[in-house]
Design an enzyme around this catalytic site. Structure first.
Site, PDB file in Angstrom:
ATOM      1  CG  ASN A  98      -9.260  -2.905   1.957  1.00 35.56           C
ATOM      2  OD1 ASN A  98      -8.196  -2.472   1.756  1.00 35.56           O
ATOM      3  ND2 ASN A  98      -8.640  -4.129   2.304  1.00 35.56           N
ATOM      4  CB  CYS A 158     -11.136  -1.767  -4.214  1.00 37.18           C
ATOM      5  SG  CYS A 158     -10.322  -2.560  -2.962  1.00 37.18           S
ATOM      6  N   GLY A 159     -10.616  -3.694  -6.210  1.00 35.16           N
ATOM      7  CA  GLY A 159     -11.345  -5.178  -7.000  1.00 35.16           C
ATOM      8  C   GLY A 159     -11.460  -6.719  -5.715  1.00 35.16           C
ATOM      9  CB  THR A 160      -9.503  -7.349  -2.645  1.00 32.02           C
ATOM     10  OG1 THR A 160      -9.186  -5.979  -2.729  1.00 32.02           O
ATOM     11  CG2 THR A 160      -9.073  -7.905  -3.346  1.00 32.02           C
ATOM     12  N   GLY A 161     -12.502  -5.376  -2.997  1.00 30.10           N
ATOM     13  CA  GLY A 161     -12.964  -4.698  -2.051  1.00 30.10           C
ATOM     14  C   GLY A 161     -14.820  -5.121  -3.097  1.00 30.10           C
ATOM     15  CB  CYS A 210      -4.059  -5.479  -5.039  1.00 30.21           C
ATOM     16  SG  CYS A 210      -3.768  -4.317  -5.746  1.00 30.21           S
ATOM     17  CG  ASN A 267      -2.222  -1.188   1.039  1.00 33.66           C
ATOM     18  OD1 ASN A 267      -2.602  -1.409  -0.141  1.00 33.66           O
ATOM     19  ND2 ASN A 267      -2.529  -1.749   2.169  1.00 33.66           N
ATOM     20  CG  HIS A 296     -12.344  -6.374   1.952  1.00 29.64           C
ATOM     21  ND1 HIS A 296     -12.721  -4.857   1.073  1.00 29.64           N
ATOM     22  CD2 HIS A 296     -11.410  -7.149   1.275  1.00 29.64           C
ATOM     23  CE1 HIS A 296     -11.434  -5.270   0.490  1.00 29.64           C
ATOM     24  NE2 HIS A 296     -10.764  -6.506   0.011  1.00 29.64           N
ATOM     25  CD  GLU A 349      -7.833  -0.114  -2.415  1.00 28.60           C
ATOM     26  OE1 GLU A 349      -6.697  -0.381  -1.786  1.00 28.60           O
ATOM     27  OE2 GLU A 349      -8.051  -0.121  -3.487  1.00 28.60           O
TER      28      GLU A 349
END
Ligand SMILES: N[C@H](CCC[C@H](N)C(=O)O)C(=O)O
Length: 276
Positions: free
Chosen positions: A192, A219-222, A75, A66, A161, A210
Protein backbone atom coordinates in the site's frame (compact mmCIF):
# COMPACT_ATOMS: atom_id res chain seq x y z
CA UNK A 1 -25.37 -19.11 -3.68
CA UNK A 2 -27.69 -16.46 -2.16
CA UNK A 3 -25.92 -14.07 0.22
CA UNK A 4 -27.27 -11.47 2.64
CA UNK A 5 -24.87 -8.54 2.93
CA UNK A 6 -24.51 -5.13 4.56
CA UNK A 7 -22.85 -2.26 2.72
CA UNK A 8 -20.72 -0.11 5.06
CA UNK A 9 -17.89 2.40 4.90
CA UNK A 10 -15.22 3.92 7.07
CA UNK A 11 -14.67 7.47 5.78
CA UNK A 12 -15.65 6.38 2.27
CA UNK A 13 -13.44 3.26 2.23
CA UNK A 14 -16.31 0.93 1.48
CA UNK A 15 -17.03 -2.67 2.30
CA UNK A 16 -19.40 -5.54 1.62
CA UNK A 17 -19.86 -7.12 5.05
CA UNK A 18 -20.86 -10.80 5.13
CA UNK A 19 -22.08 -12.70 8.20
CA UNK A 20 -20.30 -16.03 7.81
CA UNK A 21 -21.77 -17.31 11.08
CA UNK A 22 -25.47 -17.43 10.17
CA UNK A 23 -24.86 -18.21 6.50
CA UNK A 24 -22.45 -20.66 4.85
CA UNK A 25 -20.03 -18.68 2.65
CA UNK A 26 -17.68 -20.14 0.06
CA UNK A 27 -16.01 -17.36 -1.93
CA UNK A 28 -13.48 -17.87 -4.72
CA UNK A 29 -11.28 -14.91 -5.80
CA UNK A 30 -13.52 -14.64 -8.86
CA UNK A 31 -16.65 -14.34 -6.67
CA UNK A 32 -14.91 -11.71 -4.52
CA UNK A 33 -14.08 -9.72 -7.66
CA UNK A 34 -17.70 -9.99 -8.78
CA UNK A 35 -19.01 -8.73 -5.38
CA UNK A 36 -16.55 -5.81 -5.48
CA UNK A 37 -17.24 -4.87 -9.11
CA UNK A 38 -18.94 -1.46 -9.21
CA UNK A 39 -20.74 -2.32 -12.48
CA UNK A 40 -21.42 -6.06 -12.41
CA UNK A 41 -21.68 -6.53 -8.65
CA UNK A 42 -22.40 -4.59 -5.46
CA UNK A 43 -19.17 -2.53 -5.58
CA UNK A 44 -16.65 -2.07 -2.75
CA UNK A 45 -12.96 -1.68 -1.92
CA UNK A 46 -12.89 -4.77 0.29
CA UNK A 47 -15.14 -7.73 1.21
CA UNK A 48 -15.17 -8.64 4.91
CA UNK A 49 -16.36 -12.05 6.14
CA UNK A 50 -17.22 -12.42 9.85
CA UNK A 51 -16.67 -15.90 11.31
CA UNK A 52 -16.71 -17.62 14.68
CA UNK A 53 -13.38 -17.35 16.51
CA UNK A 54 -10.83 -20.16 16.56
CA UNK A 55 -9.50 -19.12 19.99
CA UNK A 56 -11.56 -19.01 23.22
CA UNK A 57 -9.92 -15.62 23.93
CA UNK A 58 -11.56 -13.94 20.95
CA UNK A 59 -15.16 -12.96 20.23
CA UNK A 60 -14.96 -13.28 16.43
CA UNK A 61 -12.62 -13.83 13.51
CA UNK A 62 -12.84 -11.78 10.36
CA UNK A 63 -11.26 -12.21 6.94
CA UNK A 64 -10.48 -9.36 4.52
CA UNK A 65 -10.40 -9.58 0.73
CA UNK A 66 -9.30 -6.77 -1.60
CA UNK A 67 -11.37 -5.93 -4.68
CA UNK A 68 -8.83 -7.86 -6.81
CA UNK A 69 -9.82 -11.03 -4.94
CA UNK A 70 -6.66 -11.33 -2.81
CA UNK A 71 -6.94 -12.06 0.91
CA UNK A 72 -5.02 -9.63 3.15
CA UNK A 73 -3.89 -9.43 6.74
CA UNK A 74 -5.49 -6.30 8.17
CA UNK A 75 -7.90 -3.46 7.47
CA UNK A 76 -8.27 -0.53 9.86
CA UNK A 77 -11.46 1.01 8.48
CA UNK A 78 -12.86 -2.51 8.13
CA UNK A 79 -12.18 -3.23 11.79
CA UNK A 80 -14.33 -0.29 12.86
CA UNK A 81 -17.12 -1.35 10.49
CA UNK A 82 -16.82 -4.95 11.75
CA UNK A 83 -17.42 -3.77 15.36
CA UNK A 84 -20.54 -1.83 14.36
CA UNK A 85 -21.75 -4.69 12.12
CA UNK A 86 -21.70 -7.38 14.84
CA UNK A 87 -23.49 -5.05 17.28
CA UNK A 88 -26.16 -4.04 14.76
CA UNK A 89 -26.77 -7.68 13.80
CA UNK A 90 -26.98 -8.55 17.51
CA UNK A 91 -24.18 -11.08 17.17
CA UNK A 92 -22.85 -9.60 20.42
CA UNK A 93 -23.95 -7.25 23.18
CA UNK A 94 -20.37 -6.36 24.10
CA UNK A 95 -18.77 -2.96 23.56
CA UNK A 96 -15.21 -4.22 24.02
CA UNK A 97 -14.37 -6.85 21.41
CA UNK A 98 -11.38 -9.02 20.51
CA UNK A 99 -11.29 -10.13 16.91
CA UNK A 100 -8.90 -12.55 15.25
CA UNK A 101 -7.40 -11.46 11.93
CA UNK A 102 -4.71 -12.97 9.74
CA UNK A 103 -2.35 -10.41 11.32
CA UNK A 104 -3.27 -11.43 14.89
CA UNK A 105 -5.85 -10.25 17.44
CA UNK A 106 -7.24 -6.71 17.46
CA UNK A 107 -9.00 -5.12 20.43
CA UNK A 108 -11.88 -2.79 19.56
CA UNK A 109 -13.99 -0.45 21.69
CA UNK A 110 -17.36 0.91 20.64
CA UNK A 111 -17.44 4.44 22.09
CA UNK A 112 -20.54 6.28 23.34
CA UNK A 113 -19.85 8.85 20.63
CA UNK A 114 -20.64 6.18 18.01
CA UNK A 115 -17.02 6.08 16.91
CA UNK A 116 -14.85 2.98 17.27
CA UNK A 117 -11.35 2.89 18.77
CA UNK A 118 -9.01 0.08 17.67
CA UNK A 119 -5.79 -1.12 19.28
CA UNK A 120 -3.97 -1.94 16.03
CA UNK A 121 -1.01 -3.56 17.79
CA UNK A 122 2.61 -2.51 17.44
CA UNK A 123 3.99 -1.67 13.98
CA UNK A 124 6.49 -4.04 12.42
CA UNK A 125 9.64 -2.29 11.20
CA UNK A 126 12.05 -5.15 10.40
CA UNK A 127 12.31 -5.17 6.58
CA UNK A 128 12.06 -8.93 6.17
CA UNK A 129 8.82 -8.98 8.21
CA UNK A 130 7.15 -6.16 6.26
CA UNK A 131 8.20 -7.71 3.78
CA UNK A 132 10.59 -5.26 2.07
CA UNK A 133 14.00 -5.98 0.55
CA UNK A 134 16.58 -3.88 2.44
CA UNK A 135 19.99 -4.57 4.01
CA UNK A 136 19.00 -3.26 7.42
CA UNK A 137 16.17 -1.54 9.31
CA UNK A 138 16.10 2.26 8.88
CA UNK A 139 13.74 5.22 9.36
CA UNK A 140 13.78 5.80 5.61
CA UNK A 141 14.98 3.96 2.51
CA UNK A 142 15.93 5.08 -1.01
CA UNK A 143 13.67 3.48 -3.63
CA UNK A 144 14.42 3.75 -7.35
CA UNK A 145 11.43 3.99 -9.70
CA UNK A 146 12.03 4.52 -13.45
CA UNK A 147 15.50 5.95 -12.82
CA UNK A 148 14.36 8.39 -10.11
CA UNK A 149 15.15 7.81 -6.41
CA UNK A 150 12.41 8.43 -3.82
CA UNK A 151 12.71 8.44 -0.02
CA UNK A 152 10.18 6.12 1.63
CA UNK A 153 9.28 4.82 5.04
CA UNK A 154 8.43 1.10 5.18
CA UNK A 155 6.06 -0.11 7.91
CA UNK A 156 3.80 -3.13 8.44
CA UNK A 157 0.53 -2.89 10.38
CA UNK A 158 0.06 -6.57 9.63
CA UNK A 159 -0.11 -5.43 6.00
CA UNK A 160 2.72 -3.67 4.16
CA UNK A 161 2.91 0.13 3.68
CA UNK A 162 5.31 2.47 1.92
CA UNK A 163 5.07 6.13 3.06
CA UNK A 164 6.28 9.11 1.01
CA UNK A 165 6.31 12.73 2.24
CA UNK A 166 4.83 15.25 -0.22
CA UNK A 167 4.42 19.05 -0.08
CA UNK A 168 0.74 18.86 -1.07
CA UNK A 169 -1.39 15.73 -1.34
CA UNK A 170 -3.63 17.44 -3.91
CA UNK A 171 -0.78 17.46 -6.45
CA UNK A 172 0.86 14.18 -5.32
CA UNK A 173 1.50 11.64 -8.16
CA UNK A 174 -0.89 9.09 -6.59
CA UNK A 175 -2.21 7.74 -9.91
CA UNK A 176 1.19 7.47 -11.63
CA UNK A 177 3.67 6.66 -8.86
CA UNK A 178 1.20 4.73 -6.68
CA UNK A 179 0.83 1.68 -8.96
CA UNK A 180 4.54 1.59 -9.74
CA UNK A 181 5.47 1.40 -6.06
CA UNK A 182 2.53 -0.97 -5.30
CA UNK A 183 4.17 -3.55 -7.58
CA UNK A 184 7.82 -2.64 -6.94
CA UNK A 185 10.10 -5.70 -6.91
CA UNK A 186 11.45 -4.81 -3.45
CA UNK A 187 7.97 -5.46 -2.02
CA UNK A 188 7.54 -9.20 -2.71
CA UNK A 189 3.89 -9.17 -1.52
CA UNK A 190 3.21 -5.77 -3.14
CA UNK A 191 2.48 -2.76 -0.91
CA UNK A 192 0.00 0.00 0.00
CA UNK A 193 1.43 3.43 -0.89
CA UNK A 194 0.75 6.47 1.32
CA UNK A 195 1.38 10.10 0.27
CA UNK A 196 1.69 12.16 3.47
CA UNK A 197 1.59 15.98 3.80
CA UNK A 198 2.59 17.09 7.28
CA UNK A 199 0.88 20.34 8.31
CA UNK A 200 2.06 20.52 11.94
CA UNK A 201 3.22 18.19 14.73
CA UNK A 202 -0.47 17.35 15.38
CA UNK A 203 -2.04 17.50 11.89
CA UNK A 204 -1.43 15.89 8.49
CA UNK A 205 -3.19 15.03 5.21
CA UNK A 206 -2.90 11.63 3.53
CA UNK A 207 -3.88 9.92 0.28
CA UNK A 208 -3.36 6.17 -0.14
CA UNK A 209 -3.01 4.04 -3.25
CA UNK A 210 -4.10 0.72 -1.78
CA UNK A 211 -2.64 -2.66 -2.77
CA UNK A 212 -5.20 -4.62 -4.74
CA UNK A 213 -7.64 -1.72 -5.08
CA UNK A 214 -6.14 1.61 -6.17
CA UNK A 215 -6.71 4.95 -4.47
CA UNK A 216 -9.38 4.76 -1.76
CA UNK A 217 -11.19 7.55 0.11
CA UNK A 218 -9.44 6.44 3.30
CA UNK A 219 -7.09 3.74 4.59
CA UNK A 220 -6.96 2.98 8.32
CA UNK A 221 -3.78 0.90 8.36
CA UNK A 222 -2.32 3.45 5.95
CA UNK A 223 -3.01 6.25 8.42
CA UNK A 224 -1.37 4.21 11.20
CA UNK A 225 1.68 3.44 9.05
CA UNK A 226 2.01 7.08 7.96
CA UNK A 227 1.89 8.24 11.59
CA UNK A 228 4.54 5.69 12.61
CA UNK A 229 6.85 6.70 9.77
CA UNK A 230 6.47 10.42 10.52
CA UNK A 231 6.98 9.80 14.27
CA UNK A 232 10.16 7.79 13.59
CA UNK A 233 11.45 10.74 11.57
CA UNK A 234 10.75 13.04 14.55
CA UNK A 235 8.16 15.08 12.58
CA UNK A 236 5.00 14.59 14.70
CA UNK A 237 3.90 14.22 18.33
CA UNK A 238 2.32 11.09 19.86
CA UNK A 239 -1.20 12.02 18.69
CA UNK A 240 -1.98 12.98 15.07
CA UNK A 241 -5.17 14.08 13.32
CA UNK A 242 -4.93 12.66 9.78
CA UNK A 243 -7.28 14.12 7.17
CA UNK A 244 -7.95 11.69 4.30
CA UNK A 245 -10.16 12.45 1.29
CA UNK A 246 -13.13 10.79 3.07
CA UNK A 247 -12.61 12.34 6.50
CA UNK A 248 -10.38 12.45 9.58
CA UNK A 249 -8.87 9.73 11.77
CA UNK A 250 -7.15 10.20 15.14
CA UNK A 251 -4.00 8.11 15.47
CA UNK A 252 -2.00 7.72 18.65
CA UNK A 253 1.43 6.09 18.97
CA UNK A 254 3.92 6.51 21.84
CA UNK A 255 6.92 4.98 20.05
CA UNK A 256 8.59 1.67 19.15
CA UNK A 257 7.19 -1.56 20.68
CA UNK A 258 4.00 0.33 21.63
CA UNK A 259 0.58 -0.24 20.08
CA UNK A 260 -0.93 2.16 17.57
CA UNK A 261 -4.49 3.28 18.40
CA UNK A 262 -6.85 4.44 15.66
CA UNK A 263 -10.22 6.13 16.34
CA UNK A 264 -12.86 7.02 13.80
CA UNK A 265 -16.40 6.45 12.49
CA UNK A 266 -18.12 3.48 10.87
CA UNK A 267 -21.24 3.90 8.76
CA UNK A 268 -23.94 1.47 7.64
CA UNK A 269 -25.34 2.35 4.22
CA UNK A 270 -27.85 -0.41 3.36
CA UNK A 271 -28.58 -4.14 3.54
CA UNK A 272 -29.31 -6.42 0.62
CA UNK A 273 -29.14 -9.85 -0.92
CA UNK A 274 -27.19 -11.08 -3.91
CA UNK A 275 -27.11 -14.35 -5.84
CA UNK A 276 -23.66 -15.44 -7.03
N1 LIG B 1 -5.50 -2.77 0.67
C1 LIG B 1 -4.99 -3.25 1.96
C2 LIG B 1 -6.12 -3.89 2.80
C3 LIG B 1 -7.19 -2.88 3.23
C4 LIG B 1 -6.62 -1.79 4.10
C5 LIG B 1 -7.46 -0.52 4.25
N2 LIG B 1 -8.73 -0.50 3.60
C6 LIG B 1 -7.56 -0.08 5.71
O1 LIG B 1 -8.55 0.57 6.09
O2 LIG B 1 -6.59 -0.38 6.47
C7 LIG B 1 -3.87 -4.28 1.72
O3 LIG B 1 -3.82 -4.85 0.63
O4 LIG B 1 -3.09 -4.51 2.65
Amino acid sequence: MRLKFTKMHGLGNDFVMLDGISQRIRLSPEKIRRLADRHFGIGCDQVLVVEAPRSPDADFRYRIFNADGGEVENCGNGARCFAKFVRERRLTGKKQLTVETAAGPLKLSLLDSGEVSVDMGAPVLEPEQIPFCADRRAETYPLEVDGEVYTIGAVSMGNPHAVLLVDNVDSAPVDTLGPKIECHERFPQRVNVGFLQIQSRQKARLRVFERGVGETRACGTGACAAMVSAHLRGLVDDSLQIQLPGGTLTIHWGGPEQAVTMTGPATTVYQGQITL
